[in-house]
Scaffold this motif. Sequence first.
Motif, PDB file in Angstrom:
ATOM      1  N   ARG A 150      40.259  42.888 -39.222  1.00 33.21           N
ATOM      2  CA  ARG A 150      39.698  43.332 -40.509  1.00 33.21           C
ATOM      3  C   ARG A 150      38.179  43.292 -40.530  1.00 33.21           C
ATOM      4  N   CYS A 151      37.583  42.318 -39.827  1.00 30.08           N
ATOM      5  CA  CYS A 151      36.147  42.048 -39.985  1.00 30.08           C
ATOM      6  C   CYS A 151      35.321  42.627 -38.837  1.00 30.08           C
ATOM      7  N   THR A 207      34.998  45.801 -48.157  1.00 32.73           N
ATOM      8  CA  THR A 207      34.054  44.822 -48.702  1.00 32.73           C
ATOM      9  C   THR A 207      32.878  44.661 -47.743  1.00 32.73           C
ATOM     10  N   GLU A 253      29.772  41.856 -46.825  1.00 35.08           N
ATOM     11  CA  GLU A 253      29.492  40.429 -47.007  1.00 35.08           C
ATOM     12  C   GLU A 253      28.290  39.991 -46.184  1.00 35.08           C
ATOM     13  N   PRO A 288      41.147  42.743 -48.471  1.00 31.92           N
ATOM     14  CA  PRO A 288      40.406  43.944 -48.071  1.00 31.92           C
ATOM     15  C   PRO A 288      41.011  44.566 -46.813  1.00 31.92           C
ATOM     16  N   ASP A 301      35.916  36.495 -49.314  1.00 30.67           N
ATOM     17  CA  ASP A 301      35.278  35.863 -48.143  1.00 30.67           C
ATOM     18  C   ASP A 301      34.034  35.094 -48.574  1.00 30.67           C
ATOM     19  N   THR A 329      36.219  44.684 -43.713  1.00 28.82           N
ATOM     20  CA  THR A 329      35.093  43.871 -44.195  1.00 28.82           C
ATOM     21  C   THR A 329      33.950  43.965 -43.195  1.00 28.82           C
TER      22      THR A 329
END
Length: 212
Positions: A180-181, A7, A9, A129, A99, A132
Amino acid sequence: MRGKFITIEGTEGVGKTTNIQYIQDWLQAKGLSFVATREPGGTPLAEQIRDLLLAPREELVCNTAELLLMFAGRAQHLDQVIEPNLEQGLWVLCDRFTDATYAYQGAGRNMSDNLIAELETIVQGDLRPDLTLILDVPVELGLKRASDRSEPDRFEQEKTAFFQSVRNGYLRIAQQDPERCVVIDASQSLASVQHDIQTALEAFWLASRDTE
Ligand code: T5A
């Protein structure tokens, strides 16, 4: 082998749409089959919900209605596009996902994270996800880029303080879930932003091959 779910964002005008094409080129170069999609939207019904959500209107949209419409579109999108493609082994690249709900409806509109988490579980089960990318720019710069590009939608009519809360919401998510981010400084030149995106994608790709 199940596909990976990526993803992208960020607040308004950070460059998600601009950089999605770059990510698609990267996926193609790696020989990975993928679908690119977006939220709100991604299916004919969910795109109609998107139109309802983004259209400027006289009537005040209550926070609960906005939140439930986001998750209604998401349920349809998951059922029709995201889950079937991941199941078939395709990678799914999505412009915004849950998110955005924590950032906009949670941090921006002050809705409870617990309520959002309950809806997340109802709609997604344990699907989250795998990677991200959070594109981060000072709010004023993002709003300037967005307004230079097109007329404001219903969200873009909000005040700067709202987007500051949204930005803080995203940065908090990144802090809470650093595995993850990846936060990318999107105030840089496009070439530098894309260099950082490539670095994040390569690291993720190598790590996911190691775990296969
Ligand atoms: N929403 C969504 C919620 O409230 N809750 C949710 O759960 C979900 C899923 C959706 C709206 O819905 C809300 C959030 C949003 O308000 P959207 O269309 O997905 O709307 O989101 P927007 O942020 O409005 O998307 P934009 O299209 O406005 O912004 P992008 O895609 O981030 O930016 P982009 O790529 O169009 O770039 C904007 C301009 O900047 C330039 C581009 O050329 C373009 O002109 N640009 C740069 N210029 C210089 N340097 C760079 N590095 C640049 N990168 C881009």
